[in-house]
Design a protein around this motif. Structure first.
Motif, PDB file in Angstrom:
ATOM      1  N   UNK A   1     -12.556   9.984   5.288  1.00  0.00           N
ATOM      2  CA  UNK A   1     -11.145   9.853   4.935  1.00  0.00           C
ATOM      3  C   UNK A   1     -11.033   9.438   3.469  1.00  0.00           C
ATOM      4  N   UNK A   2     -10.427  10.317   2.679  1.00  0.00           N
ATOM      5  CA  UNK A   2     -10.145   9.999   1.282  1.00  0.00           C
ATOM      6  C   UNK A   2      -8.790   9.306   1.242  1.00  0.00           C
ATOM      7  N   UNK A   3      -8.729   8.116   0.647  1.00  0.00           N
ATOM      8  CA  UNK A   3      -7.478   7.368   0.694  1.00  0.00           C
ATOM      9  C   UNK A   3      -7.190   6.609  -0.582  1.00  0.00           C
ATOM     10  N   UNK A   4      -5.907   6.424  -0.859  1.00  0.00           N
ATOM     11  CA  UNK A   4      -5.493   5.530  -1.943  1.00  0.00           C
ATOM     12  C   UNK A   4      -4.529   4.502  -1.375  1.00  0.00           C
ATOM     13  N   UNK A   5      -4.574   3.291  -1.931  1.00  0.00           N
ATOM     14  CA  UNK A   5      -3.881   2.154  -1.347  1.00  0.00           C
ATOM     15  C   UNK A   5      -3.186   1.341  -2.424  1.00  0.00           C
ATOM     16  N   UNK A   6      -2.010   0.830  -2.078  1.00  0.00           N
ATOM     17  CA  UNK A   6      -1.264  -0.061  -2.959  1.00  0.00           C
ATOM     18  C   UNK A   6      -0.953  -1.334  -2.202  1.00  0.00           C
ATOM     19  N   UNK A   7      -1.300  -2.476  -2.796  1.00  0.00           N
ATOM     20  CA  UNK A   7      -1.038  -3.774  -2.169  1.00  0.00           C
ATOM     21  C   UNK A   7       0.077  -4.457  -2.947  1.00  0.00           C
ATOM     22  N   UNK A   8       1.309  -4.105  -2.614  1.00  0.00           N
ATOM     23  CA  UNK A   8       2.461  -4.686  -3.299  1.00  0.00           C
ATOM     24  C   UNK A   8       2.647  -4.175  -4.713  1.00  0.00           C
ATOM     25  N   UNK A   9       2.019  -3.057  -5.054  1.00  0.00           N
ATOM     26  CA  UNK A   9       2.112  -2.481  -6.403  1.00  0.00           C
ATOM     27  C   UNK A   9       3.128  -1.335  -6.358  1.00  0.00           C
ATOM     28  N   UNK A  10       2.664  -0.085  -6.372  1.00  0.00           N
ATOM     29  CA  UNK A  10       3.602   1.042  -6.305  1.00  0.00           C
ATOM     30  C   UNK A  10       4.001   1.302  -4.858  1.00  0.00           C
TER      31      UNK A  10
ATOM     32  N   UNK B   1      -8.895   0.790  -8.320  1.00  0.00           N
ATOM     33  CA  UNK B   1     -10.256   0.292  -8.148  1.00  0.00           C
ATOM     34  C   UNK B   1     -10.953   1.179  -7.115  1.00  0.00           C
ATOM     35  N   UNK B   2     -12.077   1.791  -7.479  1.00  0.00           N
ATOM     36  CA  UNK B   2     -12.813   2.614  -6.525  1.00  0.00           C
ATOM     37  C   UNK B   2     -13.690   1.694  -5.687  1.00  0.00           C
ATOM     38  N   UNK B   3     -13.392   1.644  -4.392  1.00  0.00           N
ATOM     39  CA  UNK B   3     -14.069   0.731  -3.476  1.00  0.00           C
ATOM     40  C   UNK B   3     -15.045   1.536  -2.618  1.00  0.00           C
ATOM     41  N   UNK B   4     -16.305   1.118  -2.530  1.00  0.00           N
ATOM     42  CA  UNK B   4     -17.277   1.859  -1.711  1.00  0.00           C
ATOM     43  C   UNK B   4     -16.865   1.882  -0.249  1.00  0.00           C
ATOM     44  N   UNK B   5     -17.332   2.891   0.465  1.00  0.00           N
ATOM     45  CA  UNK B   5     -17.105   2.966   1.903  1.00  0.00           C
ATOM     46  C   UNK B   5     -17.668   1.721   2.572  1.00  0.00           C
ATOM     47  N   UNK B   6     -16.901   1.147   3.473  1.00  0.00           N
ATOM     48  CA  UNK B   6     -17.410   0.002   4.226  1.00  0.00           C
ATOM     49  C   UNK B   6     -18.234   0.504   5.405  1.00  0.00           C
ATOM     50  N   UNK B   7     -18.878  -0.414   6.102  1.00  0.00           N
ATOM     51  CA  UNK B   7     -19.713  -0.074   7.246  1.00  0.00           C
ATOM     52  C   UNK B   7     -18.888   0.547   8.358  1.00  0.00           C
ATOM     53  N   UNK B   8     -19.542   1.358   9.201  1.00  0.00           N
ATOM     54  CA  UNK B   8     -18.889   1.878  10.397  1.00  0.00           C
ATOM     55  C   UNK B   8     -18.673   0.782  11.436  1.00  0.00           C
TER      56      UNK B   8
ATOM     57  N   UNK C   1      -6.776 -11.649  -0.239  1.00  0.00           N
ATOM     58  CA  UNK C   1      -6.306 -11.165  -1.537  1.00  0.00           C
ATOM     59  C   UNK C   1      -7.466 -10.566  -2.305  1.00  0.00           C
ATOM     60  N   UNK C   2      -7.195  -9.546  -3.078  1.00  0.00           N
ATOM     61  CA  UNK C   2      -8.203  -8.919  -3.919  1.00  0.00           C
ATOM     62  C   UNK C   2      -7.790  -9.079  -5.380  1.00  0.00           C
ATOM     63  N   UNK C   3      -8.747  -8.872  -6.268  1.00  0.00           N
ATOM     64  CA  UNK C   3      -8.426  -9.010  -7.685  1.00  0.00           C
ATOM     65  C   UNK C   3      -7.761  -7.741  -8.225  1.00  0.00           C
ATOM     66  N   UNK C   4      -7.564  -6.735  -7.362  1.00  0.00           N
ATOM     67  CA  UNK C   4      -6.893  -5.501  -7.748  1.00  0.00           C
ATOM     68  C   UNK C   4      -5.716  -5.273  -6.805  1.00  0.00           C
ATOM     69  N   UNK C   5      -4.734  -4.530  -7.257  1.00  0.00           N
ATOM     70  CA  UNK C   5      -3.549  -4.264  -6.436  1.00  0.00           C
ATOM     71  C   UNK C   5      -3.444  -2.801  -6.027  1.00  0.00           C
ATOM     72  N   UNK C   6      -4.349  -1.962  -6.509  1.00  0.00           N
ATOM     73  CA  UNK C   6      -4.399  -0.569  -6.076  1.00  0.00           C
ATOM     74  C   UNK C   6      -5.858  -0.149  -5.967  1.00  0.00           C
ATOM     75  N   UNK C   7      -6.169   0.624  -4.927  1.00  0.00           N
ATOM     76  CA  UNK C   7      -7.561   0.990  -4.655  1.00  0.00           C
ATOM     77  C   UNK C   7      -7.633   2.408  -4.125  1.00  0.00           C
ATOM     78  N   UNK C   8      -8.823   2.989  -4.191  1.00  0.00           N
ATOM     79  CA  UNK C   8      -9.099   4.299  -3.603  1.00  0.00           C
ATOM     80  C   UNK C   8     -10.514   4.286  -3.056  1.00  0.00           C
ATOM     81  N   UNK C   9     -10.745   5.082  -1.999  1.00  0.00           N
ATOM     82  CA  UNK C   9     -12.073   5.089  -1.379  1.00  0.00           C
ATOM     83  C   UNK C   9     -12.309   6.411  -0.665  1.00  0.00           C
ATOM     84  N   UNK C  10     -13.584   6.698  -0.435  1.00  0.00           N
ATOM     85  CA  UNK C  10     -14.011   7.756   0.484  1.00  0.00           C
ATOM     86  C   UNK C  10     -14.702   7.022   1.623  1.00  0.00           C
ATOM     87  N   UNK C  11     -13.977   6.864   2.722  1.00  0.00           N
ATOM     88  CA  UNK C  11     -14.446   6.013   3.817  1.00  0.00           C
ATOM     89  C   UNK C  11     -15.007   6.862   4.952  1.00  0.00           C
TER      90      UNK C  11
END
Length: 875
Positions: free
Chosen positions: A91-100, A20-27, A54-64
């Motif tokens: 920071x370009x990042x990818x995240x797994x929440x209990x997935x891979x 899931x591509x998640x937008x950058x959050x606020x500073x 909890x989120x509806x996705x278990x893997x995410x990526x963002x440009x924060x």
């Protein structure tokens, strides 16, 4: 490959792999008091990793977007002087929440970095690190990726117990080993590979860090495997862009080259390799994005960090010879570089420029004075350290951030006394600390696992069963009549204080009406609603059914104000600009208060336009529509979310037609027409860049209008006019009063001047000095001063003290001619006389003023002037 292309390619790579591509959050981190700024990509997922969200996705990526310029993570002093330090970075990042976990995380990173259709970096220029006991990660790199053992470095613990390759969120909680990817910039760059004595050089640069959240650390230091291991990775966009563009320094990538050229043009500088230009190019990114996220320059917290970054950039502009405001003009260049990825730059460009220019102009007023003080301090130095008191005075009086003083000192080969500065700061805090007294917080120390179902959106009354009773912070089975406590029900119509809306009050009653609990407040403790108040009839037991009745009139008034607050917020953004964001609010029964970001006072014309716009929506009688929907979908639909508020995956969206759409869990009217009337009664500043509007609605607004009407009618009667011409009548009276005041002042001056002529004849001569001490009737301070000046001119060498009485107060003026001020001081003389009439005063050696409240002693006090002068002359 451009920086923008790299950002796009990274997100596409992970989107194609189910992220899931998640937008950058606020500073500005939401609901996280432990962080000053968002300083890493994982910050917006912190609660997910902690199991609190909890989120509806278990893997995410963002440009924060991230800032490291305050608190624990502060790189400010290095920015501009090294190849890779920044206040702002992505920071370009990818995240797994209990997935891979490790295998897939490593494979994803390697495929993206080396894959021919992705970055295509030569594997021979890469080296990786693993935690020294992490055999699983080592096996993946060595056996599956195929890296030879000599290119896999095991990193152990440091003497203090920490490790560059073992990450932890805090002293306890999630933690785990790391694995990093390093790029070799070439043998011509000094430095060695990771783990070597020369690792601090610039040859081998970390471009990607993979964190494997594998354990839970207890307070005793024990590591327990997490039930759902997770992954947090980060790849620095600027560092990787440097690799892809074949340059060594981040400041040589396309993004910075263009910003540096813009900075050079703005400062009229042609030294493109100047560290000052690098500082300016870096700082415009941090400042623009912080302002876009609602931070304003101030003297504390995030605002202070922003202020010192702005002032550091401006000071480097001065070093380059640019003394006019220039920093704000770089926002356009930044928008061209990053506006496509971050549209808020374009939307708020004018606002960002305005805030920056105001701060530049404010700093310019004090910079030259502060620099003068600093130069004097440096010239007087005996050693190599600027004293802490000097550093503090620069900060406190001239607004010099400590970093700025340290920056200038470093350029001169000096240091600063940080300990002395902190001691001076602490002394100031203690001087300014006021004692506060707080009431007992009935919720303090209480942890409840119970859950209350809220039914107050639809009903103001309903039955519920007592789940828990609290007396103070202790659970009890029974409350007795007269006792204060808290009642937790399984369901309630009472709204618990939240989002600026005050809590409901009302009554809980038992079957038959014998049991009665007066509710004065309602608060949330976890998922439980605690009804706070006093039992007036009882007793009350756990398990007892109660009828909960909300104070209906009070709730109705609160709903009017809450709905009006939403309309006000939307109107502010339409009239003042989309930079306006909510900074706080109070929604009570008697009024509403709304704090918002805006760099200037709201003009009367703007206030009138805002008020008119809100009332237009009230007359339009727009329906209130609420929907539950996923957070991301709500934001995509244009709903406004507030910084600092924490939202669940599913949120409540409130619409008033097309005019206002916000996320809100509060209670509201069914239609805007229910509000009746909206009236702004006050607007003012509460902090730097933060304004406050107070307003009334419904009956309160009507009462205010009626009171204003009555006042207007009373004024009309007093000026013998009608409502239509009361303004002209008052203006005429004020102008007439001013003319009379001028005539009176003129007459008093003539009176005092006339008396001055006769007083000159009564002067007493002492050793060639003329002394006059007399009372002048009917004169004010201005007339007395003119009389003293006339006497000094007429008498030559003289000392004069004149006094007058008006409204049972004494006014004294003393004067000494210039030839006598070395021995006789007017300030000392007038103070001596004033003390005898119950007052005090002082001033210059040649002219001074005082007052007193004992007119009866004026004659005796004036008589003491000649003896006083005689003693002074005798030495």
């Amino acid at each position: 490959m451009s920086s923008a292309d790299l950002r796009t390619l990274f997100l596409r790579f992970f989107r194609e792999r189910g992220h899931q591509i998640v937008p950058s959050s606020s500073l500005v981190p939401g609901n996280d008091p432990t962080l000053l700024f968002t300083n890493a990509g994982m910050v917006q997922f912190k609660d997910v990793f902690l199991g609190q969200d909890q989120r509806h996705y278990s893997r995410a990526a963002s440009a924060q977007r991230c800032v490291r310029a305050g608190g624990k993570h502060n790189d400010l002093e290095n920015v501009g002087y090294t190849a890779r330090h920044h206040t702002f970075f992505e920071m370009l990042g990818n995240f797994s929440f209990g997935d891979y976990f490790k295998r897939d995380a490593i494979r994803f990173a390697w495929d993206f970095v080396t894959g021919s259709q992705w970055l295509g970096i030569d594997p021979r220029r890469l080296m990786v690190t693993v935690y020294h006991t992490d055999e699983e990660a080592y096996a993946v790199w060595h056996q599956e990726i195929g890296l030879p053992a000599e290119r896999i470095v095991r990193i152990g613990d440091k003497p203090d117990g920490g490790s560059d390759n073992f990450w932890q969120m805090g002293e306890t909680g999630p933690c785990g080993p790391c694995s990093e990817i390093f790029y070799d910039h070439g043998a011509d760059i000094p430095g060695g590979p990771p783990g070597s004595p020369e690792e601090d050089g610039d040859r081998w640069i970390e471009i990607w860090n993979l964190v494997f959240m594998q354990f839970d650390r207890s307070a005793q230091g024990e590591l327990t495997p997490l039930p759902q291991p997770s992954v947090d990775t980060g790849m620095g966009l600027e560092r990787t862009a440097a690799v892809m563009q074949g340059v060594h320094s981040n400041y040589e990538i396309d993004l910075f080259v263009n910003l540096i050229q813009a900075a050079a043009q703005a400062t009229n500088s042609d030294a493109l390799d100047s560290s000052s230009l690098r500082v300016i190019a870096d700082h415009i990114r941090a400042c623009a994005f912080l302002i876009a996220d609602g931070v304003y320059p101030s003297n504390e917290g995030r605002g202070y960090v922003l202020r010192r970054i702005i002032r550091r950039a401006v000071r480097h502009g001065y070093k380059l010879g640019q003394t006019q405001p220039f920093f704000y003009s770089l926002v356009g260049a930044l928008e061209r570089e990053m506006g496509a990825a971050y549209p808020e730059l374009a939307a708020q460009r004018a606002h960002i420029e305005r805030v920056l220019r105001q701060e530049e102009e404010r700093f310019a007023e004090t910079l030259s004075q502060g620099m003068g003080l600093l130069e004097e301090a440096i010239a007087a130095l005996q050693g190599k350290e600027i004293p802490g008191e000097t550093v503090f005075r620069l900060y406190d009086t001239y607004g010099f951030p400590v970093d700025l003083t340290a920056d200038i000192a470093r350029e001169r080969g000096l240091g600063i006394d940080e300990a002395g500065f902190e001691a001076a700061m602490q002394a100031q805090r203690e001087r300014g600390r006021a004692a506060s007294r707080f009431g007992v917080d009935l919720r303090a120390g209480v942890v409840l696992q119970e859950q209350t179902r809220f039914g107050g959106y639809d009903d103001l009354a309903g039955t519920g069963t007592v789940l828990t009773l609290l007396r103070g912070t202790q659970r009890v089975d029974t409350l007795e009549p007269g006792e204060e406590g808290q009642v937790v029900l399984d369901r309630t119509p009472f709204y618990a204080e939240s989002g600026g809306q005050v809590a409901d009050t009302g009554v809980l009653t038992g079957v038959g009406g014998v049991t009665r609990f007066e509710v004065v407040d309602t608060r949330k403790i976890g998922q439980a609603f605690a009804h706070i108040g006093r039992l007036t009839g009882g007793p009350l037991h756990v398990g007892e059914p109660l009828m909960a009745q909300v104070d209906e009139m009070r709730r109705q008034a609160i709903m009017l104000n809450h709905s009006a607050t939403h309309l006000l917020h939307a109107a502010l953004r339409k009239v003042l600009g989309t930079h306006v964001t909510q900074k706080g609010s109070l929604v009570a029964a008697d009024r509403l208060r709304f704090d918002f970001s805006h760099p200037a006072a709201v003009t009367p014309l703007e206030l009138r336009e805002i008020e008119t716009l809100v009332n237009a929506q009230i007359r339009a009688n727009l329906p209130a529509r609420t929907r539950l929907m996923p957070y991301d979908e709500a934001i995509a639909c244009g709903a406004m979310a507030l910084f600092g508020e924490k939202y669940e995956d599913e949120v409540r969206v409130l619409n008033f037609g097309e005019f206002s759409t916000e996320l809100c869990g509060g209670t509201h009217v069914e239609r805007t027409g229910d509000i009746g009337l909206f009236k702004i009664v006050n607007e003012g500043g509460v902090a730097s860049g933060i304004r406050r509007i107070e307003a009334l609605t419904g009956q309160k607004a009507l009462d205010w209008a009626n009171a204003a009407e009555q006042t207007l009618q009373t004024l009309a009667t007093l000026v013998k006019g009608g409502r239509e011409d009361v303004e002209d009548k008052l203006r005429q009276l004020i102008e007439r009063g001013r003319r009379l005041e001028k005539e009176i002042a003129s007459l008093k001056s003539k009176l005092a001047g006339g008396q001055g002529g006769s007083l000159a004849d009564k002067a007493i001569e002492i050793a060639g000095l003329k002394v006059v001490a007399a009372q002048v009737d009917g004169a004010d301070a201005r007339a007395l001063r003119e009389a003293v000046d006339q006497l000094k001119s007429k008498l030559g060498s003289a000392v004069i003290v004149l006094g007058s009485v008006g409204d049972d107060k004494v006014v004294l003026i003393a004067g000494v001619t210039a030839d006598r001020t070395a021995v006789l001081k007017a300030g000392e003389l007038v103070n001596m006389v004033a003390q005898q009439v119950g007052g005090k005063g002082g001033g210059r050696a040649d002219m001074a003023q005082a007052g007193g409240n004992d007119p009866a002693k004026l004659g005796e006090a004036l008589a003491s002037v000649v003896p006083w002068v005689t003693r002074k002359l005798a030495g």
